[in-house]
Design an enzyme around this catalytic site. Sequence first.
Site, PDB file in Angstrom:
ATOM      1  N   GLN A  97      -8.277  -7.267 -11.129  1.00 16.76           N
ATOM      2  CA  GLN A  97      -8.890  -6.160 -10.529  1.00 16.76           C
ATOM      3  C   GLN A  97      -8.294  -4.909 -11.149  1.00 16.76           C
ATOM      4  O   GLN A  97      -9.293  -3.807 -11.629  1.00 16.76           O
ATOM      5  CB  GLN A  97      -8.546  -6.024  -9.013  1.00 16.76           C
ATOM      6  CG  GLN A  97      -9.084  -4.906  -8.353  1.00 16.76           C
ATOM      7  CD  GLN A  97      -8.900  -4.721  -6.927  1.00 16.76           C
ATOM      8  OE1 GLN A  97      -9.633  -5.245  -6.352  1.00 16.76           O
ATOM      9  NE2 GLN A  97      -7.747  -4.116  -6.303  1.00 16.76           N
ATOM     10  N   HIS A 110       0.837  -1.231  -0.183  1.00 21.91           N
ATOM     11  CA  HIS A 110      -0.083  -0.046   0.225  1.00 21.91           C
ATOM     12  C   HIS A 110       0.969   1.240  -0.144  1.00 21.91           C
ATOM     13  O   HIS A 110       0.666   2.109  -0.732  1.00 21.91           O
ATOM     14  CB  HIS A 110      -0.781  -0.048   1.205  1.00 21.91           C
ATOM     15  CG  HIS A 110      -1.716  -1.170   1.295  1.00 21.91           C
ATOM     16  ND1 HIS A 110      -1.734  -2.295   2.401  1.00 21.91           N
ATOM     17  CD2 HIS A 110      -2.884  -1.468   0.601  1.00 21.91           C
ATOM     18  CE1 HIS A 110      -2.628  -3.265   2.251  1.00 21.91           C
ATOM     19  NE2 HIS A 110      -3.522  -2.590   1.255  1.00 21.91           N
TER      20      HIS A 110
HETATM   21  P1  AMP Z   1      -6.378  -4.268  -0.568  1.00 19.98           P
HETATM   22  O1  AMP Z   1      -6.247  -3.342   0.681  1.00 19.98           O
HETATM   23  O2  AMP Z   1      -5.582  -5.687  -0.374  1.00 19.98           O
HETATM   24  O3  AMP Z   1      -7.620  -4.064  -1.189  1.00 19.98           O
HETATM   25  O4  AMP Z   1      -5.209  -3.556  -1.380  1.00 19.98           O
HETATM   26  C1  AMP Z   1      -5.420  -2.204  -1.753  1.00 19.98           C
HETATM   27  C2  AMP Z   1      -4.463  -1.896  -2.958  1.00 19.98           C
HETATM   28  O5  AMP Z   1      -2.985  -2.382  -2.785  1.00 19.98           O
HETATM   29  C3  AMP Z   1      -4.997  -2.833  -4.286  1.00 19.98           C
HETATM   30  O6  AMP Z   1      -4.878  -2.006  -5.479  1.00 19.98           O
HETATM   31  C4  AMP Z   1      -3.922  -3.848  -4.301  1.00 19.98           C
HETATM   32  O7  AMP Z   1      -3.744  -4.507  -5.683  1.00 19.98           O
HETATM   33  C5  AMP Z   1      -2.538  -2.938  -3.702  1.00 19.98           C
HETATM   34  N1  AMP Z   1      -1.737  -4.031  -3.202  1.00 19.98           N
HETATM   35  C6  AMP Z   1      -2.039  -5.094  -2.150  1.00 19.98           C
HETATM   36  N2  AMP Z   1      -0.981  -5.541  -2.094  1.00 19.98           N
HETATM   37  C7  AMP Z   1       0.030  -5.352  -2.642  1.00 19.98           C
HETATM   38  C8  AMP Z   1       1.533  -5.744  -3.113  1.00 19.98           C
HETATM   39  N3  AMP Z   1       2.259  -6.682  -2.688  1.00 19.98           N
HETATM   40  N4  AMP Z   1       2.058  -4.771  -3.922  1.00 19.98           N
HETATM   41  C9  AMP Z   1       1.480  -3.619  -4.493  1.00 19.98           C
HETATM   42  N5  AMP Z   1       0.343  -3.551  -4.445  1.00 19.98           N
HETATM   43  C10 AMP Z   1      -0.479  -4.163  -3.603  1.00 19.98           C
END
Ligand code: AMP
Length: 271
Positions: free
Chosen positions: A144, A28
């Site tokens: 997504q 994030h």
């Molecule tokens: P989430 O809180 O899991 O819904 O993720 C929020 C955003 O962070 C989404 O756009 C995810 O794709 C991105 N995200 C989650 N994990 C990672 C990661 N390891 N590397 C880069 N972006 C991430």
Amino acid sequence: MTAASRRWRAQGLTIGLVPTMGALHAGHLSLIESARSENSKVVVSIFVNPIQFGPGEDFGRYPREPAHDAELLRAAGVDAVYRPSVEAMYPPGSSTRVHVAGVADPLEGAARPGHFEGVATVVSKLFSAVEPERAYFGQKDAQQAAVVKRLARDLDFPVEIRVCPTVREADGLALSSRNAYLSPDERRASVSLSSALRLAVEAYAAGERRPDELRKVLCGRLEAEPLARVEYAEVVDPETFTPPGTLAVLAVRIGKTRLIDNHELSKVFPG
Ligand code: AMP
């Protein structure tokens, strides 16, 4: 929220939005860094969106860490945090859902019916509330990001969708809020996802192009891990998420935890 956005916009400032479900980690933070480098103001939304979870999924136990998140956001110097309640997001009587066809149908769409409808609906509402110039999503959730790009184009949201690289642990595991569910044994087993992707990248670099052989490389590594149960392992087109293509995508259960990961086979695997 809208008032702050309007004020910033009236001042000629640009807004970068980073939508999240909280339990923030370095993945994030990398989105926040990108947003900061490209916009005058950075807004992070934190909302565990009930309608993108299926029955029997982990909505109730999804990690919620408001104090930890607040500390990270303060350190990251974000300009505003948008944390709507479920009732504010979906007041009684709310019944509209945004359905993206095509790219949202296979893989995650097939494995989690209703998931992308929930995502597309909440992302539409976040775009309306914040009115960002740019919105930041992770390659970690590649399908997504593709669904959101389609949504923004089709519904004429004047927002640029930026997709940022996956941030990984030293051993290759993609960072995810759901990694917190893993026991020490499961954590060790979960390296099988990134290691399967790495092997497929190596096979591709050595000239392998046959989809079945590339799938065999992925499945071979995953099936060698006793705690892993493969939900899908495919090599697909990065825009349609159907074969043929060069994006390797995985969904794997490690115990009760469902992990996803992906990598473009023509690109070097980090680490
Ligand atoms: P989430 O809180 O899991 O819904 O993720 C929020 C955003 O962070 C989404 O756009 C995810 O794709 C991105 N995200 C989650 N994990 C990672 C990661 N390891 N590397 C880069 N972006 C991430």
